[in-house]
Motif scaffolding. Structure first.
Motif, PDB file in Angstrom:
ATOM      1  N   LEU A  51       0.687  -1.298  -0.183  1.00  0.00           N
ATOM      2  CA  LEU A  51      -0.142  -0.096  -0.444  1.00  0.00           C
ATOM      3  C   LEU A  51       0.636   1.429  -0.354  1.00  0.00           C
ATOM      4  O   LEU A  51       0.507   2.104  -0.874  1.00  0.00           O
ATOM      5  CB  LEU A  51      -0.990  -0.231   1.459  1.00  0.00           C
ATOM      6  N   LEU A  52       2.440   1.552   1.265  1.00  0.00           N
ATOM      7  CA  LEU A  52       2.890   2.918   1.143  1.00  0.00           C
ATOM      8  C   LEU A  52       3.508   2.523  -0.621  1.00  0.00           C
ATOM      9  O   LEU A  52       3.922   3.724  -0.775  1.00  0.00           O
ATOM     10  CB  LEU A  52       3.827   2.317   1.497  1.00  0.00           C
ATOM     11  N   ILE A  53       3.757   1.437  -1.256  1.00  0.00           N
ATOM     12  CA  ILE A  53       4.695   1.738  -2.481  1.00  0.00           C
ATOM     13  C   ILE A  53       3.293   2.302  -3.395  1.00  0.00           C
ATOM     14  O   ILE A  53       3.204   3.216  -4.272  1.00  0.00           O
ATOM     15  CB  ILE A  53       4.615   0.280  -3.285  1.00  0.00           C
ATOM     16  N   ILE A  54       1.998   1.694  -3.618  1.00  0.00           N
ATOM     17  CA  ILE A  54       0.982   2.288  -4.345  1.00  0.00           C
ATOM     18  C   ILE A  54       0.850   3.852  -3.940  1.00  0.00           C
ATOM     19  O   ILE A  54       0.211   4.231  -4.888  1.00  0.00           O
ATOM     20  CB  ILE A  54       0.121   1.134  -4.413  1.00  0.00           C
ATOM     21  N   ASN A  55       0.997   4.516  -2.739  1.00  0.00           N
ATOM     22  CA  ASN A  55       0.463   5.378  -2.221  1.00  0.00           C
ATOM     23  C   ASN A  55      -1.409   5.555  -2.415  1.00  0.00           C
ATOM     24  O   ASN A  55      -1.091   7.549  -3.263  1.00  0.00           O
ATOM     25  CB  ASN A  55       1.714   6.537  -2.525  1.00  0.00           C
ATOM     26  N   PRO A  56      -1.857   5.490  -2.621  1.00  0.00           N
ATOM     27  CA  PRO A  56      -3.082   6.086  -3.011  1.00  0.00           C
ATOM     28  C   PRO A  56      -3.555   7.713  -1.994  1.00  0.00           C
ATOM     29  O   PRO A  56      -3.063   7.559  -1.028  1.00  0.00           O
ATOM     30  CB  PRO A  56      -3.995   5.074  -2.539  1.00  0.00           C
ATOM     31  N   LYS A  57      -4.254   8.209  -2.581  1.00  0.00           N
ATOM     32  CA  LYS A  57      -4.848   9.466  -2.564  1.00  0.00           C
ATOM     33  C   LYS A  57      -5.684   9.403  -1.647  1.00  0.00           C
ATOM     34  O   LYS A  57      -6.351   9.077  -2.495  1.00  0.00           O
ATOM     35  CB  LYS A  57      -4.255  10.756  -3.186  1.00  0.00           C
ATOM     36  N   PHE A  58      -6.095   9.961  -0.443  1.00  0.00           N
ATOM     37  CA  PHE A  58      -7.693   9.699  -0.026  1.00  0.00           C
ATOM     38  C   PHE A  58      -7.593  11.650  -0.181  1.00  0.00           C
ATOM     39  O   PHE A  58      -7.250  12.419   0.935  1.00  0.00           O
ATOM     40  CB  PHE A  58      -7.557   9.329   0.825  1.00  0.00           C
ATOM     41  N   GLU A  59      -9.758  11.724  -0.233  1.00  0.00           N
ATOM     42  CA  GLU A  59     -10.012  13.326  -0.131  1.00  0.00           C
ATOM     43  C   GLU A  59     -10.371  13.156   1.538  1.00  0.00           C
ATOM     44  O   GLU A  59     -11.262  12.521   1.630  1.00  0.00           O
ATOM     45  CB  GLU A  59     -11.267  13.803  -1.433  1.00  0.00           C
ATOM     46  N   SER A  60     -10.304  14.193   2.260  1.00  0.00           N
ATOM     47  CA  SER A  60     -11.003  14.342   3.502  1.00  0.00           C
ATOM     48  C   SER A  60     -11.720  15.907   3.376  1.00  0.00           C
ATOM     49  O   SER A  60     -10.922  17.147   2.689  1.00  0.00           O
ATOM     50  CB  SER A  60      -9.901  14.760   5.076  1.00  0.00           C
ATOM     51  N   GLU A  61     -12.499  16.393   4.155  1.00  0.00           N
ATOM     52  CA  GLU A  61     -12.985  17.525   3.925  1.00  0.00           C
ATOM     53  C   GLU A  61     -13.338  17.714   5.784  1.00  0.00           C
ATOM     54  O   GLU A  61     -14.233  17.274   6.560  1.00  0.00           O
ATOM     55  CB  GLU A  61     -14.481  17.297   3.474  1.00  0.00           C
ATOM     56  N   THR A  62     -12.691  19.129   5.820  1.00  0.00           N
ATOM     57  CA  THR A  62     -13.309  19.418   7.206  1.00  0.00           C
ATOM     58  C   THR A  62     -14.027  20.655   7.266  1.00  0.00           C
ATOM     59  O   THR A  62     -13.976  21.390   5.834  1.00  0.00           O
ATOM     60  CB  THR A  62     -12.224  19.539   8.222  1.00  0.00           C
ATOM     61  N   TYR A  63     -14.956  20.888   8.109  1.00  0.00           N
ATOM     62  CA  TYR A  63     -15.843  21.884   8.382  1.00  0.00           C
ATOM     63  C   TYR A  63     -15.198  22.433   9.095  1.00  0.00           C
ATOM     64  O   TYR A  63     -14.993  22.419  10.424  1.00  0.00           O
ATOM     65  CB  TYR A  63     -17.440  21.780   8.271  1.00  0.00           C
ATOM     66  N   THR A  64     -15.196  24.236   9.261  1.00  0.00           N
ATOM     67  CA  THR A  64     -14.941  25.475  10.503  1.00  0.00           C
ATOM     68  C   THR A  64     -15.663  26.614  10.379  1.00  0.00           C
ATOM     69  O   THR A  64     -16.576  26.865   9.013  1.00  0.00           O
ATOM     70  CB  THR A  64     -13.800  25.657   9.648  1.00  0.00           C
ATOM     71  N   THR A  65     -16.529  26.950  11.402  1.00  0.00           N
ATOM     72  CA  THR A  65     -17.371  27.655  11.606  1.00  0.00           C
ATOM     73  C   THR A  65     -17.016  28.793  12.065  1.00  0.00           C
ATOM     74  O   THR A  65     -15.551  28.737  12.457  1.00  0.00           O
ATOM     75  CB  THR A  65     -18.124  26.981  12.524  1.00  0.00           C
TER      76      THR A  65
END
Length: 677
Positions: A51-65
């Motif tokens: 998995l580290l060799i493939i190194n997939p990318k993940f999207e995260s979404e955070t909300y702030t007020t």
């Protein structure tokens, strides 16, 4: 995550399972229980590494007020205390801080202003000037892209800076002034403005302009008087009415004695007048025996010449005369300094006469300078010019030591124009400004000074410095810094005074509402500026004989002390160098003038216009609950929810590395425990 990445992950899992089965399921010598444990641990290890060799990318979404901002600008000047509003201001600040609903809705920040604007809610009400314009401009810049209604707590009486009513015209958020003081108009006479020269010449007269103002409804008569000690030197009757409520007096006073001459101007108060402090103003004029006369020799017409004259004559001790080369030859001995602007062959007789008279000179070169002639007319400096134009800028040499120079941000000023070529100086000299081209320091100086056999000279290789004066004004809203720089250079070049190891720069008198600063330079025995020295100034009040010692702080190539903490009075001072028998003494006078005591009430009319121009509303200090209710109810000021989407590669996920370490360590420990290692 792309389809290709998902396929790689599936392939990695298949490979990991296959390897784990091959290693611990196919002909395994361990028990079934250990084979399962080792197989699972090995699967996790291999799969994690792949998995580290493939190194997939993940999207995260955070909300702030994001809450709307609420800057609170607090007048910290002495006029607030004079109007008796200091306790009301402190109570209001406490109320704003303790109001839970207001703090839940807004992100509140507190700023104070007087002479300077700063982020603080610590109040002394002791600042000697009020600059509302700077406070509004600064907040507008800080919150220019934010929703930020602004609370302005002030009496509206400004003593410093631009008119804040015009500064507020560019404000993007509503301003809510909280008015300190009442709007009742009391009967009052006051000296609104008193203008005079700082210097006068012996046996001459100096002009005085006085603007007197009146607030009231009935017709009144009074008298304006100027006294010097016990003598009355000017007297004039004045009359006012509700419509004719101002009077301007212009007159001249004689300068009969050399030295500091102190005067008191007073408009006699009315019987029922409440504030009598603003009826009196103290001023002073230093009478000198003769002026410093400067001659500028030029056959060109150039904006630089106007900038030079403005800068030099900003100090009334100096006069400037313009002459063409042919007119100047027989006049050189009448001047302490001769400025040669872009000389050519028509200056030949001028250079010859300057050499005979051993006269101080300042040469300014530019695109019209004839360097072939200039190289032959004097031997101090040379330039092999190609007559091609080159744009250059200046950078202050922090080691310059002939006199104190403050960095005005020369490297940010517009470029000057000069002829391409290297300028070399053939005599002992000091470079004040290094020449830079596109930010790179060249081998040539831009401005250098030299002192040979008691004669002082300077070379400035660049024209167009009138833009520097304009640029300095844009940065500071004043020509004072640039004019002071030129004035210091002229003062040095116009003097033949023998150089001392301790040079002191001070004024004869100061007004206590302005900066009171004394600077000094200390040189070692080789006349090199010593930035490791320890300088102290001992100040003695001539009346009380109270003695105070202040350390002088190093600033670039000079030492400086701020004496604004001293009360008005006459003082003597001695500057001494620690562990050295070097000292210098002098005298100065601080004149009492508290501009913040000149006001009887708040300028509610101007504050109302500021509020209306920005979509806000003014409130009296007693009505602040109404303002708080309005801010809480106003739906234009709402929380903004922001979503932030981040793409995070798996290799940044440190927990996966920890998992690999744990699985390998676990497998090793189990093998060790079971005697397999």
């Amino acid at each position: 995550m792309s389809t290709e990445t998902i396929l790689y992950i599936i392939l990695a899992s298949v490979i990991s399972i296959a390897l784990a089965i091959f290693m611990y399921g196919y002909k395994s010598k361990q028990s079934q229980r250990l084979s399962w444990i080792f197989g699972i641990l090995r699967f996790i290890t291999i799969f994690s590494i792949l998995l580290l060799i493939i190194n997939p990318k993940f999207e995260s979404e955070t909300y702030t007020t994001d809450k709307p901002k609420l800057p609170v600008l607090i007048d910290n000047s002495a006029s607030v205390e004079v109007l008796g509003q200091n306790n009301n201001v402190l109570d209001l600040i406490t109320e704003l801080k303790e109001n839970k609903k207001l703090n839940e809705k807004f992100d509140i920040s507190y700023f104070s202003f007087g002479s300077k604007f700063r982020k603080s809610d610590t109040l002394s009400f002791a600042e000697k000037n009020t600059n509302i314009s700077e406070a509004l401009s600064s907040v507008n810049e800080i919150f220019k892209n934010r929703s930020a209604p602004t609370i302005l707590i002030t009496d509206g009486n400004q003593t410093l800076g631009n008119d804040y009513e015009f500064s507020s015209s560019t404000f993007k958020n509503p301003i809510y002034p909280i008015v300190l003081g009442d709007s009742v108009q009391y009967t009052d006479l006051k000296i609104g403005q008193l203008n005079t020269n700082r210097y006068a010449f012996l046996k001459n007269q100096f002009p005085v302009e006085v603007i007197l103002t009146y607030s009231g409804t009935s017709d009144v008569n009074s008298e304006f008087v100027i006294t010097q000690g016990t003598s009355t030197v000017y007297r004039s009757k004045v009359s006012f009415s509700e419509k004719e409520n101002s009077s301007t007096l212009n007159f001249n006073l004689p300068a009969n004695s050399v030295g500091l001459q102190k005067y008191t101007a007073q408009i006699l108060p009315l019987e029922n007048e409440k504030n009598r402090t603003n009826n009196i103003k103290h001023f002073a004029v230093e009478v000198i025996d003769q002026a410093t006369n400067i001659l500028i020799v030029s056959k060109l017409t150039h904006p630089d010449l106007g900038a030079l004259k403005k800068s030099i004559t900003s100090n009334e001790q100096r006069t400037v005369t313009f002459k063409k080369p042919v007119e100047a030859i027989n006049l050189l001995n009448d001047y302490q300094l001769v400025i040669l602007y872009q000389p050519d062959r028509s200056f030949a007789a001028v250079f010859s006469e300057l050499e005979k008279l051993n006269k101080n000179a300042w040469t300014i070169a530019g695109l019209e300078t004839d360097w072939t002639f200039l190289n032959s007319a004097q031997e101090n400096f040379k330039k092999n010019s190609t007559r091609q134009k080159e744009d250059v800028q200046g950078k202050l040499n922090s080691n310059y030591g002939s006199f104190a120079v403050e960095d005005l941000g020369f490297d940010d000023f517009p470029p000057l124009h000069t002829q391409f070529g290297e300028l070399s100086i053939n005599v002992p000299h000091e470079v004040m400004l290094d020449q830079t081209i596109r930010g790179i320091t060249s081998e040539s100086p831009l401005l250098a000074t030299m002192e040979i056999n008691g004669r002082r000279n300077a070379i400035w290789d660049g024209e167009g410095f009138w833009r520097w004066r304009a640029g300095s004004f844009l940065k500071t809203d004043s020509f004072q810094d640039f004019d002071g720089f030129i004035g210091s250079l002229v003062q040095y070049l116009a003097s033949n005074k023998r150089r001392s190891r301790l040079e002191v720069s001070s004024e004869t008198f100061y007004y206590n509402n302005n900066p009171i600063k004394i600077s000094a330079q200390y040189f070692d025995k080789n006349y090199v500026f010593d930035n490791r020295a320890s300088l102290n100034i001992t100040v003695v009040n001539s009346e009380t004989e109270k003695q105070t010692v202040f350390p002088m702080l190093l600033r670039n190539n000079f030492y400086e002390v701020d004496l604004n903490s001293l009360p008005a009075g006459e003082y003597s001072f001695t500057i001494s160098v620690a562990n050295e028998e070097v000292s210098k003494s002098g005298n100065f006078t601080i004149l009492d003038f508290n501009v913040e005591q000149q006001f009887l009430n708040a300028d509610i009319a101007k504050l109302r216009r500021v509020a209306e121009n920005t979509g806000g509303k003014e409130y009296l200090i007693t009505d602040t609950n109404l303002l708080i209710d309005q801010l809480l109810a106003d739906k234009n000021f709402q929380n903004i929810q922001k979503a932030e989407r981040k793409t995070v590669p798996l290799i940044d996920w440190k927990y996966l590395l920890v998992l690999i370490v744990l699985t390998l360590a676990g497998e090793w420990f189990i093998r060790k425990y079971n005697g397999l290692i």
